[in-house]
Design an enzyme around this catalytic site. Structure first.
Site, PDB file in Angstrom:
ATOM      1  N   LYS A  94       2.614  -4.684   1.709  1.00 42.75           N
ATOM      2  CA  LYS A  94       1.953  -3.432   1.335  1.00 42.75           C
ATOM      3  C   LYS A  94       0.539  -3.735   0.851  1.00 42.75           C
ATOM      4  O   LYS A  94       0.346  -4.557  -0.065  1.00 42.75           O
ATOM      5  CB  LYS A  94       2.775  -2.809   0.203  1.00 42.75           C
ATOM      6  CG  LYS A  94       2.827  -1.314   0.208  1.00 42.75           C
ATOM      7  CD  LYS A  94       3.908  -0.859  -0.757  1.00 42.75           C
ATOM      8  CE  LYS A  94       3.821   0.606  -1.025  1.00 42.75           C
ATOM      9  NZ  LYS A  94       4.752   1.017  -2.084  1.00 42.75           N
TER      10      LYS A  94
HETATM   11  O1  G3P Z   1       5.872   5.045  -3.228  1.00 42.60           O
HETATM   12  C1  G3P Z   1       4.895   5.421  -4.141  1.00 42.60           C
HETATM   13  C2  G3P Z   1       5.497   5.862  -5.381  1.00 42.60           C
HETATM   14  O2  G3P Z   1       6.237   4.854  -6.003  1.00 42.60           O
HETATM   15  C3  G3P Z   1       4.587   6.532  -6.336  1.00 42.60           C
HETATM   16  O3  G3P Z   1       5.347   7.522  -6.897  1.00 42.60           O
HETATM   17  O4  G3P Z   1       5.896   9.361  -8.367  1.00 42.60           O
HETATM   18  O5  G3P Z   1       4.654   7.378  -9.256  1.00 42.60           O
HETATM   19  O6  G3P Z   1       3.549   8.988  -7.754  1.00 42.60           O
HETATM   20  P1  G3P Z   1       4.823   8.349  -8.138  1.00 42.60           P
END
Ligand code: G3P
Length: 267
Positions: A94
Site C-alpha cells: 500500500k
Molecule cells: O481503509 C482505510 C480506513 O482504514 C480508514 O478508515 O474510518 O479511519 O477513515 P477511517
C-alpha cells in the site's frame, strides 16, 4: 463487489474469514497501532502478520509502507513483499498517492514509487485517494487498485461547513443540502460520489485498476458503494457485523419458528 475486512486485528480477521465470503484484508499503520494496543504491546509483529497472511490465504492482504520518499518507499515495499509474500503469496503493497505533509503541497513520490513497484510485478494498493484525478495518476502508474476514502471525504465536507457528526453517521450519497445548496469539495458531494467518479473515470479509459472503496462507516454506505460499481469495499469489523441486521428479519424469524408444524420437522 468483493468484500475485504479493514482491520489488523487477527481475531476479527479469523472470525470473518470463517464466514467464507471475505475476499481480502486491508491494513494501515493506524490499524496496526490499534491491533498492537489491543495486545498490550506483547506481540511478535512478524509472526502476527504471518498469521494474518495465512488466514487470508488465496486473497490479498494490503501492507502499507511507512517511509515517505520514493526511494525508501520502493525499498520498503520490496522488502515487505520479499519477506511476507512467500508466506501465502497474497501481499499487496500500500502506497499513499502522495506523501507531502505540507498543507497545499503534493509530491510525486507516491506515483513514482507505484510505477517502480508495478514494473517489477508487485501489486500496489494506492491509498489516501480523495479525488478522481489522483486515482487517474495512480492508475496510469500501474496501481492494482486505488482506495478512495469515502468516509473521510464526508468528514471533510461536513467539517468545512460546520456540520456536527459522529463517525458512524450516514452521509447522503447525493450530498448534504444546506439552504438549497449541496455541500461539496471541488465537485465531489460525498464519499460515495468520489467512489463513483473514480470508477467512471478509470472505466472510461479502459484502465484496469480496480476501485477499492475505503473508509466505509455504515451498512448503507457499503450498499451505495456497491451500487455505484466499486470493485471492492473494505469494511471495518463492526460494520460487517451490521450488514445482515434488520428488525423485520428478526420478527419474521420469530414468527416462522413459532409456526413450525412438528410433522414438517420430521420429514
Ligand atoms: O481503509 C482505510 C480506513 O482504514 C480508514 O478508515 O474510518 O479511519 O477513515 P477511517
Amino acid at each position: 463487489m468483493k468484500l475485504f475486512i479493514d482491520s489488523a486485528i487477527l481475531s476479527e480477521i479469523q472470525e470473518v474469514y470463517d464466514f467464507g465470503i471475505i475476499d481480502g484484508v486491508t491494513t494501515n499503520p493506524s490499524l496496526l497501532h490499534k491491533a498492537k494496543e489491543a495486545m498490550e504491546g506483547k506481540v511478535d509483529l512478524a509472526g502476527y502478520l504471518k498469521k494474518i497472511l495465512e488466514t487470508a490465504k488465496g486473497t490479498p492482504v494490503s501492507l502499507e509502507v511507512t517511509e515517505t520518499s520514493e526511494a525508501k518507499m520502493v525499498s520498503e515495499g520490496k522488502k515487505l513483499f520479499k519477506r511476507f509474500n512467500p508466506v501465502a503469496n497474497n501481499v499487496w503493497i500500500k502506497i499513499p498517492v502522495h506523501t507531502s505533509v505540507q498543507e497545499g503541497q503534493a509530491n510525486t513520490d507516491g506515483i513514482r514509487a507505484i510505477k517502480q513497484l508495478a514494473e517489477v510485478g508487485i501489486p500496489v494498493n494506492c491509498t489516501l485517494v480523495f479525488t478522481p484525478e489522483q486515482a487517474l495518476l495512480a492508475a496510469k502508474a500501474g496501481a492494482t487498485v486505488v482506495s478512495p476514502f469515502a468516509g473521510r471525504i464526508d468528514d471533510y465536507i461536513r467539517t468545512n461547513h460546520d456540520v456536527e457528526f459522529k463517525k458512524s453517521d450516514y452521509y447522503p450519497a447525493m450530498g448534504w443540502q444546506d439552504n438549497q445548496h449541496t455541500l461539496e469539495d471541488n465537485g465531489i458531494v460525498s464519499g460515495v460520489e468520489l467512489v463513483k467518479q473514480c470508477k467512471r473515470l478509470l472505466d472510461s479509459y479502459g484502465l484496469r485498476t480496480g476501485v477499492l472503496a475505503a473508509s466505509l462507516r455504515n451498512p448503507r454506505q457499503v450498499r451505495e458503494a456497491a451500487l455505484v460499481g466499486a470493485d471492492i469495499a473494505t469494511i471495518p469489523y463492526p460494520v460487517i457485523t451490521e450488514l445482515l441486521k434488520h428488525p423485520k428479519t428478526v420478527e419474521g424469524m420469530k414468527a416462522f419458528m413459532k409456526d413450525v408444524v412438528p410433522e414438517y420437522k420430521k420429514l
